[in-house]
Design a protein around this motif. Structure first.
Motif, PDB file in Angstrom:
ATOM      1  N   UNK A   1     -55.840 -46.653  -6.445  1.00 46.16           N
ATOM      2  CA  UNK A   1     -57.079 -45.886  -6.590  1.00 46.16           C
ATOM      3  C   UNK A   1     -57.058 -44.643  -5.701  1.00 46.16           C
ATOM      4  N   UNK A   2     -56.496 -44.780  -4.493  1.00 44.36           N
ATOM      5  CA  UNK A   2     -56.410 -43.632  -3.586  1.00 44.36           C
ATOM      6  C   UNK A   2     -55.507 -42.554  -4.173  1.00 44.36           C
ATOM      7  N   UNK A   3     -54.367 -42.972  -4.725  1.00 42.05           N
ATOM      8  CA  UNK A   3     -53.440 -42.002  -5.303  1.00 42.05           C
ATOM      9  C   UNK A   3     -54.059 -41.321  -6.517  1.00 42.05           C
ATOM     10  N   UNK A   4     -54.741 -42.075  -7.370  1.00 41.30           N
ATOM     11  CA  UNK A   4     -55.419 -41.487  -8.518  1.00 41.30           C
ATOM     12  C   UNK A   4     -56.415 -40.426  -8.060  1.00 41.30           C
ATOM     13  N   UNK A   5     -57.213 -40.755  -7.056  1.00 45.22           N
ATOM     14  CA  UNK A   5     -58.216 -39.817  -6.544  1.00 45.22           C
ATOM     15  C   UNK A   5     -57.552 -38.584  -5.951  1.00 45.22           C
ATOM     16  N   UNK A   6     -56.436 -38.790  -5.242  1.00 46.25           N
ATOM     17  CA  UNK A   6     -55.717 -37.659  -4.647  1.00 46.25           C
ATOM     18  C   UNK A   6     -55.162 -36.737  -5.729  1.00 46.25           C
ATOM     19  N   UNK A   7     -54.562 -37.309  -6.766  1.00 40.05           N
ATOM     20  CA  UNK A   7     -54.004 -36.494  -7.848  1.00 40.05           C
ATOM     21  C   UNK A   7     -55.098 -35.745  -8.601  1.00 40.05           C
ATOM     22  N   UNK A   8     -56.223 -36.402  -8.820  1.00 44.05           N
ATOM     23  CA  UNK A   8     -57.366 -35.718  -9.434  1.00 44.05           C
ATOM     24  C   UNK A   8     -57.788 -34.514  -8.595  1.00 44.05           C
ATOM     25  N   UNK A   9     -57.856 -34.711  -7.285  1.00 47.23           N
ATOM     26  CA  UNK A   9     -58.285 -33.648  -6.373  1.00 47.23           C
ATOM     27  C   UNK A   9     -57.320 -32.473  -6.396  1.00 47.23           C
ATOM     28  N   UNK A  10     -56.030 -32.761  -6.540  1.00 43.04           N
ATOM     29  CA  UNK A  10     -55.008 -31.706  -6.525  1.00 43.04           C
ATOM     30  C   UNK A  10     -54.888 -30.982  -7.858  1.00 43.04           C
ATOM     31  N   UNK A  11     -55.669 -31.393  -8.843  1.00 43.70           N
ATOM     32  CA  UNK A  11     -55.630 -30.703 -10.129  1.00 43.70           C
ATOM     33  C   UNK A  11     -54.709 -31.339 -11.146  1.00 43.70           C
ATOM     34  N   UNK A  12     -54.352 -32.625 -10.927  1.00 47.66           N
ATOM     35  CA  UNK A  12     -53.521 -33.369 -11.877  1.00 47.66           C
ATOM     36  C   UNK A  12     -54.322 -34.565 -12.386  1.00 47.66           C
ATOM     37  N   UNK A  13     -55.262 -34.343 -13.316  1.00 48.92           N
ATOM     38  CA  UNK A  13     -56.115 -35.446 -13.797  1.00 48.92           C
ATOM     39  C   UNK A  13     -55.275 -36.678 -14.113  1.00 48.92           C
ATOM     40  N   UNK A  14     -55.682 -37.811 -13.565  1.00 53.65           N
ATOM     41  CA  UNK A  14     -54.821 -38.994 -13.568  1.00 53.65           C
ATOM     42  C   UNK A  14     -55.351 -40.096 -14.476  1.00 53.65           C
ATOM     43  N   UNK A  15     -54.498 -40.546 -15.396  1.00 52.78           N
ATOM     44  CA  UNK A  15     -54.783 -41.731 -16.209  1.00 52.78           C
ATOM     45  C   UNK A  15     -54.449 -42.952 -15.363  1.00 52.78           C
ATOM     46  N   UNK A  16     -55.391 -43.873 -15.249  1.00 54.32           N
ATOM     47  CA  UNK A  16     -55.239 -45.023 -14.361  1.00 54.32           C
ATOM     48  C   UNK A  16     -55.473 -46.308 -15.144  1.00 54.32           C
ATOM     49  N   UNK A  17     -54.980 -47.404 -14.616  1.00 55.67           N
ATOM     50  CA  UNK A  17     -55.158 -48.689 -15.285  1.00 55.67           C
ATOM     51  C   UNK A  17     -56.603 -49.056 -15.542  1.00 55.67           C
ATOM     52  N   UNK A  18     -57.509 -48.562 -14.700  1.00 58.33           N
ATOM     53  CA  UNK A  18     -58.925 -48.864 -14.899  1.00 58.33           C
ATOM     54  C   UNK A  18     -59.454 -48.286 -16.206  1.00 58.33           C
ATOM     55  N   UNK A  19     -58.788 -47.263 -16.737  1.00 54.12           N
ATOM     56  CA  UNK A  19     -59.233 -46.658 -17.995  1.00 54.12           C
ATOM     57  C   UNK A  19     -59.006 -47.589 -19.189  1.00 54.12           C
ATOM     58  N   UNK A  20     -58.198 -48.622 -18.983  1.00 57.17           N
ATOM     59  CA  UNK A  20     -57.878 -49.521 -20.090  1.00 57.17           C
ATOM     60  C   UNK A  20     -59.028 -50.457 -20.436  1.00 57.17           C
ATOM     61  N   UNK A  21     -60.095 -50.420 -19.642  1.00 54.35           N
ATOM     62  CA  UNK A  21     -61.266 -51.238 -19.976  1.00 54.35           C
ATOM     63  C   UNK A  21     -62.021 -50.680 -21.171  1.00 54.35           C
ATOM     64  N   UNK A  22     -61.704 -49.438 -21.558  1.00 53.58           N
ATOM     65  CA  UNK A  22     -62.362 -48.828 -22.708  1.00 53.58           C
ATOM     66  C   UNK A  22     -61.596 -49.228 -23.972  1.00 53.58           C
ATOM     67  N   UNK A  23     -62.236 -49.910 -24.919  1.00 58.72           N
ATOM     68  CA  UNK A  23     -61.517 -50.461 -26.070  1.00 58.72           C
ATOM     69  C   UNK A  23     -60.597 -49.496 -26.808  1.00 58.72           C
ATOM     70  N   UNK A  24     -61.026 -48.280 -27.211  1.00 57.33           N
ATOM     71  CA  UNK A  24     -60.086 -47.417 -27.941  1.00 57.33           C
ATOM     72  C   UNK A  24     -58.860 -47.069 -27.107  1.00 57.33           C
ATOM     73  N   UNK A  25     -59.067 -46.842 -25.802  1.00 57.29           N
ATOM     74  CA  UNK A  25     -57.965 -46.493 -24.913  1.00 57.29           C
ATOM     75  C   UNK A  25     -57.013 -47.669 -24.754  1.00 57.29           C
TER      76      UNK A  25
END
Length: 220
Positions: A1-25
């Motif tokens: 989660x920390x790395x995802x947040x860091x990459x988002x902050x640096x301008x590299x929007x990050x796909x993370x495992x938590x996004x898999x809770x969304x059925x289409x994804x």
């Protein structure tokens, strides 16, 4: 989660495992993971510039074929500390006896993802065995080191890092004027599980209520 947040902050929007809770994804990920079709991966990652967590772990070789010049961050930590955390978050919630049954009932797609893409692939279907998991963990680290060109690989112990310097140098971006994110993964995971379970319970409640209402209308 920390790395995802860091990459988002640096301008590299990050796909993370938590996004898999969304059925289409989640559906699209399972398809991309199973068949390795570049079109599925490109569709899944549309709008993202990075991918982290178990979604990347389970398919990094396929992703490197699609993005051969991509930078790879290998996030390492003490194997025993990793398993302590792993066993108290993922496996505690998603594998074994009553917890596994409830998890499958409320989040069937995510349950399939964990079982197929993580537990079966890496831990011989037995993520509750400490020795098996630690061996898989250390083997994976060595495999990545062998598979990724050194100039594209950052071996990164995020727990020991004091700030942005190492990550920003590797990503070739300026250091942002904000503190490096420190997310409590166990706490964040617990909140995610509770939130996801609550949503699914509400959906299930509405579904059952609708059926009961329709039945009463027909009987009346």
């Amino acid at each position: 989660m920390s790395l995802m947040t860091a990459l988002d902050t640096l301008g590299f929007p990050c796909f993370h495992g938590t996004h898999l809770t969304r059925p289409p994804t989640g559906d699209l990920f399972i398809k991309a993971f199973t068949y390795g079709n570049p079109k599925d991966w490109l569709k899944l990652l549309d709008g993202y510039a990075s991918i982290a967590d178990l979604a990347a772990l389970s398919s990094y070789k396929d992703l490197m074929k699609i993005f051969p010049e991509a930078k790879v961050i290998l996030n390492i930590r003490d194997p025993n500390r990793w398993y302590d955390s792993f066993s108290k978050t993922l496996t505690k919630t998603t594998h074994g006896s009553d917890r596994n049954f409830i998890f499958k009932l409320l989040t069937p797609l995510l349950a399939d993802y964990f079982q197929v893409a993580v537990y079966d692939k890496f831990f011989s279907g037995n993520p509750q065995d400490r020795e098996t998991c630690i061996s898989a963990f250390t083997d994976h680290i060595e495999e990545v080191k062998q598979h990724v060109a050194p100039e594209n690989l950052l071996v990164y112990d995020i727990e020991k890092e004091k700030g942005w310097k190492t990550l920003c140098e590797f990503m070739e971006v300026p250091i942002p004027n904000v503190p490096f994110p420190r997310v409590n993964d166990r706490e964040a995971f617990g909140l995610l599980v509770k939130g996801t379970a609550f949503i699914h319970i509400m959906v299930l409640f509405l579904y059952v209520s609708s059926i009961i209402y329709i039945v009463f209308r027909i009987v009346a």
